[in-house]
Design an enzyme around this catalytic site. Structure first.
Site, PDB file in Angstrom:
ATOM      1  N   ARG A 237       0.855  -1.109  -0.018  1.00 55.82           N
ATOM      2  CA  ARG A 237      -0.032   0.002   0.094  1.00 55.82           C
ATOM      3  C   ARG A 237       0.838   1.158   0.030  1.00 55.82           C
ATOM      4  NH1 ARG A 237      -4.346   2.722   0.123  1.00 55.82           N
ATOM      5  NH2 ARG A 237      -4.608   4.424   1.598  1.00 55.82           N
ATOM      6  N   GLU A 241      -0.043  10.627   3.916  1.00 57.82           N
ATOM      7  CA  GLU A 241      -0.211  11.065   5.249  1.00 57.82           C
ATOM      8  C   GLU A 241      -1.596  11.637   5.288  1.00 57.82           C
ATOM      9  OE1 GLU A 241       1.982  13.692   8.545  1.00 57.82           O
ATOM     10  OE2 GLU A 241       2.156  14.431   6.439  1.00 57.82           O
ATOM     11  N   GLU A 284       0.416  15.428   3.535  1.00 56.38           N
ATOM     12  CA  GLU A 284      -0.536  15.925   4.116  1.00 56.38           C
ATOM     13  C   GLU A 284      -1.678  16.721   3.333  1.00 56.38           C
ATOM     14  OE1 GLU A 284      -3.638  15.736   6.501  1.00 56.38           O
ATOM     15  OE2 GLU A 284      -1.537  15.307   7.688  1.00 56.38           O
ATOM     16  N   ASP A 324      -5.693  18.088  -6.084  1.00 55.40           N
ATOM     17  CA  ASP A 324      -4.565  17.207  -5.729  1.00 55.40           C
ATOM     18  C   ASP A 324      -3.281  17.801  -6.115  1.00 55.40           C
ATOM     19  OD1 ASP A 324      -3.091  14.974  -5.072  1.00 55.40           O
ATOM     20  OD2 ASP A 324      -4.748  13.743  -5.162  1.00 55.40           O
ATOM     21  N   ARG A 326      -0.306  15.851  -5.006  1.00 52.30           N
ATOM     22  CA  ARG A 326       0.879  14.746  -4.679  1.00 52.30           C
ATOM     23  C   ARG A 326       1.592  14.191  -6.017  1.00 52.30           C
ATOM     24  NH1 ARG A 326      -3.345  10.990  -1.502  1.00 52.30           N
ATOM     25  NH2 ARG A 326      -4.949  12.032  -2.743  1.00 52.30           N
TER      26      ARG A 326
END
Length: 413
Positions: A237, A241, A284, A324, A326
């Site tokens: 996985r 965070e 985060e 997003d 990320r």
């Protein structure tokens, strides 16, 4: 005594670097060490400094007089508790661009440099530990997990190898990964940090950057020596965070339940002779930060029609400008470093992460969703929003090219 200021933003064009750094070289000796410390500034060969976001705390400690600015770590007995064996991807400049593959073994591969006084510091640390989470004890009581005394104890403690990784970015490779000009990347990094790193603009001879961001922690279940076996089965996985859920158990999302379910699947795979891997990234709030995350919570809850799945990601974009940040394009570097080419059980409902892996040449056999009974009641809005956005569908996962066309570069978790 005050140390003379060295203007790192002004290179000596006629002078070669004292400690050359050649990314993608075939051996550690040819590649050279990452030197980001400040004790001998003339030997620095990267932009930025060690510690990522913690560098500011180091500055505060020096300013307060609690830390000697010239302190050098004593690395005696700090060598890795488990070997991560080199593989051909370590010297493939297109495979690993966001970490230093030799960052955990500097005392070995750069011993001559250390002996000569060069301040080389690790950017990766490998240790052994045990973890314990109430959900694992619940899995034992429910009969989903059976203690074996090796991987999983009767107490619910799980044996693991932990690996901490600080980011080390090779800027030409980062730019290629995102298909943008390297000059544009350097300019935006300079401007969007308020000019914090002028060398990004003025030092074209420096191609490696240590960004002031959080790093990654790996939790490896099973024998790390088996990483070099291409036949070993892997469960994994990749988890980004979520402090509110992961640590404090907030039930507004599925983050902690998905994390603990992933650990359970990884433990089971390790007990079967394979390997389990949790990749925990400090990103985060979809890398938007916790302040933005809480603002979005407020906006969602105060929507005239209530907290609705069809407005779930829209409110994020209204506040943050994107859904997003990320950017999973860098995530496969971890798997290249470990030598993992195939994942048998992929514990995720994210097509974006799946697409990043497959685009990097990593095979994903089975994508494992979170069981319905582990989804908190208050997280149903999140789940419906993700399903509506195309998460974990029966259709093939999109490629990175497909995802790049989506506003906000796709959705995730």
């Amino acid at each position: 005594m005050t140390r003379p200021i060295v203007l790192a933003s002004h290179p000596l064009a006629a002078s070669p670097q004292k400690v050359p750094l050649r990314w993608g070289a075939a051996t550690a000796a040819e590649r050279g060490p990452v030197v980001a410390s400040l004790t001998r500034p003339a030997e620095r060969n990267v932009i930025g400094t060690h510690g990522g976001s913690y560098a500011v705390y180091r500055a505060l400690a020096v300013a307060a007089g609690t830390l000697d600015r010239d302190h050098r770590p004593d690395l005696t007995d700090t060598h890795p508790a488990a070997d991560i064996v080199a593989n051909p991807r370590w010297h493939d400049p297109d495979a690993i661009v966001s970490l230093d593959p030799w960052g955990h073994c500097v005392t070995e591969v750069f011993a001559d440099r250390l002996a000569a006084g060069v301040d080389v510091r690790p950017t990766i640390a490998v240790t052994r530990a045990h973890i314990q989470m109430p959900e694992l004890a619940d899995a034992i009581r429910a009969g989903r997990l059976v203690p074996d005394g090796a991987v999983l104890r009767e107490s619910g403690h799980v044996r693991t190898t932990k690996i901490a990784i600080d980011p080390v970015w090779w800027l030409p490779g980062i730019a290629r990964r995102f298909d943008i000009p390297v000059a544009r990347l350097r300019r935006e990094l300079f401007e969007q940090t308020g000019g914090m790193f002028p060398e990004l603009i003025t030092r074209s001879d420096l191609d490696v950057f240590l960004p002031p961001i959080g790093g990654t922690t790996l939790y490896l279940f099973g024998d790390p020596a088996r990483l070099s076996d291409p036949a070993v089965r892997v469960a994994c996985r990749v988890h980004d965070e979520c402090n509110g859920s992961d640590v404090f158990g907030s039930d507004i999302c599925t983050c902690r339940p998905y994390l603990t379910h992933g650990i359970e699947v990884c433990v089971e795979m390790a007990q079967q002779g394979g390997l389990g891997l949790i990749v925990y990234n400090r990103k985060e709030g979809r890398a938007l930060g916790e302040v933005t995350k809480f603002l979005v919570y407020n906006a969602r809850k105060r929507h005239p029609a209530g907290d609705r799945a069809d407005a779930y990601f829209q409110r994020t974009e209204c506040v943050a400008g994107v859904q997003d940040m990320r950017f999973q394009e860098l995530m496969p570097d971890i798997f290249h470093w470990l030598g993992i080419r195939r994942i048998e059980r992929w514990v995720s409902m994210s097509n974006m992460k799946h697409g990043a892996l497959t685009a990097a040449g990593i095979t994903v056999d089975t994508q494992v969703p979170i069981p319905d009974e582990l989804i908190p009641a208050d997280a149903q809005v999140e789940m419906e929003a993700k399903k509506a956005a195309g998460y974990f569908t029966a259709t093939p996962a999109p490629t990175l090219e497909d995802l790049s066309q989506v506003t906000g570069r796709g959705l995730d978790q």
